[in-house]
Design a protein around this motif. Structure first.
Motif, PDB file in Angstrom:
ATOM      1  N   LEU A  53     -18.431 -21.504 -18.156  1.00 53.05           N
ATOM      2  CA  LEU A  53     -19.065 -21.593 -19.469  1.00 53.05           C
ATOM      3  C   LEU A  53     -19.229 -20.181 -20.019  1.00 53.05           C
ATOM      4  O   LEU A  53     -19.719 -19.295 -19.321  1.00 53.05           O
ATOM      5  CB  LEU A  53     -20.455 -22.251 -19.373  1.00 53.05           C
ATOM      6  CG  LEU A  53     -20.549 -23.774 -19.236  1.00 53.05           C
ATOM      7  CD1 LEU A  53     -22.011 -24.182 -19.101  1.00 53.05           C
ATOM      8  CD2 LEU A  53     -19.929 -24.471 -20.435  1.00 53.05           C
ATOM      9  N   THR A  54     -18.818 -19.968 -21.255  1.00 51.66           N
ATOM     10  CA  THR A  54     -19.021 -18.665 -21.887  1.00 51.66           C
ATOM     11  C   THR A  54     -20.472 -18.544 -22.336  1.00 51.66           C
ATOM     12  O   THR A  54     -21.217 -19.530 -22.398  1.00 51.66           O
ATOM     13  CB  THR A  54     -18.100 -18.491 -23.099  1.00 51.66           C
ATOM     14  OG1 THR A  54     -18.481 -19.457 -24.113  1.00 51.66           O
ATOM     15  CG2 THR A  54     -16.638 -18.731 -22.712  1.00 51.66           C
ATOM     16  N   ASP A  55     -20.882 -17.314 -22.690  1.00 49.42           N
ATOM     17  CA  ASP A  55     -22.246 -17.111 -23.168  1.00 49.42           C
ATOM     18  C   ASP A  55     -22.516 -17.935 -24.419  1.00 49.42           C
ATOM     19  O   ASP A  55     -23.614 -18.457 -24.611  1.00 49.42           O
ATOM     20  CB  ASP A  55     -22.480 -15.623 -23.471  1.00 49.42           C
ATOM     21  CG  ASP A  55     -22.563 -14.800 -22.185  1.00 49.42           C
ATOM     22  OD1 ASP A  55     -22.770 -15.399 -21.113  1.00 49.42           O
ATOM     23  OD2 ASP A  55     -22.421 -13.559 -22.255  1.00 49.42           O
ATOM     24  N   GLU A  56     -21.505 -18.045 -25.275  1.00 56.41           N
ATOM     25  CA  GLU A  56     -21.675 -18.820 -26.499  1.00 56.41           C
ATOM     26  C   GLU A  56     -21.816 -20.311 -26.187  1.00 56.41           C
ATOM     27  O   GLU A  56     -22.607 -21.023 -26.814  1.00 56.41           O
ATOM     28  CB  GLU A  56     -20.484 -18.603 -27.444  1.00 56.41           C
ATOM     29  CG  GLU A  56     -20.376 -17.198 -28.032  1.00 56.41           C
ATOM     30  CD  GLU A  56     -19.884 -16.167 -27.039  1.00 56.41           C
ATOM     31  OE1 GLU A  56     -19.311 -16.566 -25.996  1.00 56.41           O
ATOM     32  OE2 GLU A  56     -20.096 -14.959 -27.287  1.00 56.41           O
ATOM     33  N   GLU A  57     -21.080 -20.781 -25.182  1.00 52.99           N
ATOM     34  CA  GLU A  57     -21.150 -22.193 -24.818  1.00 52.99           C
ATOM     35  C   GLU A  57     -22.473 -22.544 -24.142  1.00 52.99           C
ATOM     36  O   GLU A  57     -22.940 -23.681 -24.247  1.00 52.99           O
ATOM     37  CB  GLU A  57     -19.979 -22.540 -23.896  1.00 52.99           C
ATOM     38  CG  GLU A  57     -18.627 -22.550 -24.613  1.00 52.99           C
ATOM     39  CD  GLU A  57     -17.479 -22.715 -23.645  1.00 52.99           C
ATOM     40  OE1 GLU A  57     -16.451 -23.307 -24.033  1.00 52.99           O
ATOM     41  OE2 GLU A  57     -17.601 -22.250 -22.486  1.00 52.99           O
ATOM     42  N   ILE A  58     -23.085 -21.583 -23.457  1.00 53.64           N
ATOM     43  CA  ILE A  58     -24.372 -21.824 -22.804  1.00 53.64           C
ATOM     44  C   ILE A  58     -25.413 -22.268 -23.824  1.00 53.64           C
ATOM     45  O   ILE A  58     -26.254 -23.136 -23.567  1.00 53.64           O
ATOM     46  CB  ILE A  58     -24.852 -20.558 -22.067  1.00 53.64           C
ATOM     47  CG1 ILE A  58     -24.034 -20.325 -20.798  1.00 53.64           C
ATOM     48  CG2 ILE A  58     -26.336 -20.647 -21.718  1.00 53.64           C
ATOM     49  CD1 ILE A  58     -24.268 -21.353 -19.715  1.00 53.64           C
ATOM     50  N   ASP A  59     -25.375 -21.690 -25.022  1.00 53.79           N
ATOM     51  CA  ASP A  59     -26.378 -22.000 -26.045  1.00 53.79           C
ATOM     52  C   ASP A  59     -26.290 -23.435 -26.549  1.00 53.79           C
ATOM     53  O   ASP A  59     -27.266 -23.964 -27.078  1.00 53.79           O
ATOM     54  CB  ASP A  59     -26.241 -21.042 -27.233  1.00 53.79           C
ATOM     55  CG  ASP A  59     -26.702 -19.639 -26.889  1.00 53.79           C
ATOM     56  OD1 ASP A  59     -27.605 -19.503 -26.044  1.00 53.79           O
ATOM     57  OD2 ASP A  59     -26.160 -18.667 -27.460  1.00 53.79           O
ATOM     58  N   THR A  60     -25.126 -24.052 -26.422  1.00 51.26           N
ATOM     59  CA  THR A  60     -24.942 -25.410 -26.947  1.00 51.26           C
ATOM     60  C   THR A  60     -24.565 -26.416 -25.870  1.00 51.26           C
ATOM     61  O   THR A  60     -24.382 -27.600 -26.166  1.00 51.26           O
ATOM     62  CB  THR A  60     -23.848 -25.416 -28.029  1.00 51.26           C
ATOM     63  OG1 THR A  60     -22.628 -24.900 -27.483  1.00 51.26           O
ATOM     64  CG2 THR A  60     -24.275 -24.563 -29.234  1.00 51.26           C
ATOM     65  N   ALA A  61     -24.464 -25.978 -24.623  1.00 49.53           N
ATOM     66  CA  ALA A  61     -24.018 -26.859 -23.543  1.00 49.53           C
ATOM     67  C   ALA A  61     -25.039 -27.969 -23.293  1.00 49.53           C
ATOM     68  O   ALA A  61     -26.247 -27.746 -23.361  1.00 49.53           O
ATOM     69  CB  ALA A  61     -23.809 -26.058 -22.260  1.00 49.53           C
ATOM     70  N   LEU A  87     -25.189 -27.694 -17.835  1.00 50.29           N
ATOM     71  CA  LEU A  87     -26.112 -26.655 -17.381  1.00 50.29           C
ATOM     72  C   LEU A  87     -26.514 -26.882 -15.931  1.00 50.29           C
ATOM     73  O   LEU A  87     -26.674 -25.927 -15.160  1.00 50.29           O
ATOM     74  CB  LEU A  87     -27.350 -26.630 -18.283  1.00 50.29           C
ATOM     75  CG  LEU A  87     -27.097 -26.205 -19.733  1.00 50.29           C
ATOM     76  CD1 LEU A  87     -28.337 -26.458 -20.588  1.00 50.29           C
ATOM     77  CD2 LEU A  87     -26.701 -24.729 -19.811  1.00 50.29           C
ATOM     78  N   GLN A  88     -26.673 -28.138 -15.542  1.00 51.48           N
ATOM     79  CA  GLN A  88     -26.983 -28.435 -14.147  1.00 51.48           C
ATOM     80  C   GLN A  88     -25.835 -28.007 -13.235  1.00 51.48           C
ATOM     81  O   GLN A  88     -26.048 -27.476 -12.143  1.00 51.48           O
ATOM     82  CB  GLN A  88     -27.265 -29.922 -13.974  1.00 51.48           C
ATOM     83  CG  GLN A  88     -28.589 -30.382 -14.579  1.00 51.48           C
ATOM     84  CD  GLN A  88     -28.956 -31.797 -14.164  1.00 51.48           C
ATOM     85  OE1 GLN A  88     -28.530 -32.266 -13.116  1.00 51.48           O
ATOM     86  NE2 GLN A  88     -29.766 -32.470 -14.958  1.00 51.48           N
TER      87      GLN A  88
END
Length: 276
Positions: free
Chosen positions: A83-91, A96-97
């Motif tokens: 997951l990219t940093d940008e994807e972390i914000d919307t994942a 996330l788990q």
């Protein structure tokens, strides 16, 4: 009085067309509930936003704490589930788990159904559904230290924790206890009128993790009746602080329970059958 005046100023400024000045006032819910001032009812849903720290926010912060402090962990997590940093914000929560699985595992040990993430989040949440970022930081730091100490003590052993996680269950339980200790101390500072009650429960072990109304009333009479002459108001204060949860009638043999976040910090004995 000062906060009431500030909110009246914000209300009047908006009504008088001073739109170049915008007020944003951040208040804890218990403080807002106690405030009394003219036109408070005008601060309805259109002017009020409830800031809630939910499970996905909790998981994002946990990942950023772990990956920001360790490039090796970041690389390991990215191999597990990129997951990219940008994807972390919307994942979504499920992703996330997965990206946190190398840290504390995907499932709680000896449990096929309960995820580790939800178990930790539940242990970090009070009775008013508030979760605290500082508690997460303390949990991770204490768990890391405990895990390293265990590994050094058993340096000759083939394995210390499960191969699917860096922080084993014993280390996580130590982290949960440390976070609970911090929250109990914070609550004593935030609500000084509750300190005599909290001290008595912690030192005298006058209550367990769940109890009946009469048990609570007995402790109230000996510790807090002077500060709270009305027992109902005392119970309301405990509930607003996030310490006390009221059981639904018919759902339990007890009337009240202490939130999981505070049980270890108050050194309470759990009732039979209650899981950590």
């Amino acid at each position: 009085d000062a906060l009431g005046g500030l909110l009246r100023l914000a209300y009047d400024a908006n009504n008088q067309g001073l739109h170049n000045v915008r007020f944003k006032v951040f208040l804890r819910e218990d403080i807002w509930n106690r405030l009394v001032f003219t036109n408070k009812s005008h601060f309805g849903p259109d002017r009020t936003l409830l800031l809630v720290w939910q499970l996905p926010d909790f998981l994002r912060l946990a990942y950023r704490m772990a990956s920001g402090g360790s490039a090796k962990y970041r690389a390991m997590a990215q191999r597990e589930f990129p997951l990219t940093d940008e994807e972390i914000d919307t994942a979504p929560e499920e992703d996330l788990q997965k990206v946190l699985a190398p840290l504390w595992g995907l499932r709680k040990e000896k449990s096929k159904n309960q995820s580790t993430a939800r178990w930790v989040y539940s242990g970090m949440t009070d009775a008013a559904n508030n979760t605290y970022p500082r508690s997460l930081a303390i949990l991770l730091d204490a768990a890391r230290k405990e895990e390293l100490q265990t590994r050094h003590a058993k340096a000759g052993a083939r394995t210390v924790t499960g191969s699917d996680r860096l922080l084993g269950p014993p280390a996580m339980l130590v982290g949960l206890r440390e976070a609970s200790d911090e929250r109990v101390n914070a609550l004593k500072n935030e609500s000084p009128r509750l300190r005599p009650f909290l001290d008595a429960v912690e030192k005298g072990q006058s209550l367990r993790s769940q109890f009946g109304r009469q048990e609570l009333e007995t402790v109230w009479q000996s510790t807090s009746q002077t500060q709270y002459p009305d027992f109902g108001l005392f119970v309301d204060e405990l509930k607003q602080s996030g310490l006390l949860a009221e059981k639904k009638k018919g759902s339990s043999t007890y009337d009240y329970g202490i939130a999981s976040l505070y049980i270890d910090g108050l050194r309470l004995q759990r009732v039979q059958g209650e899981k950590k």
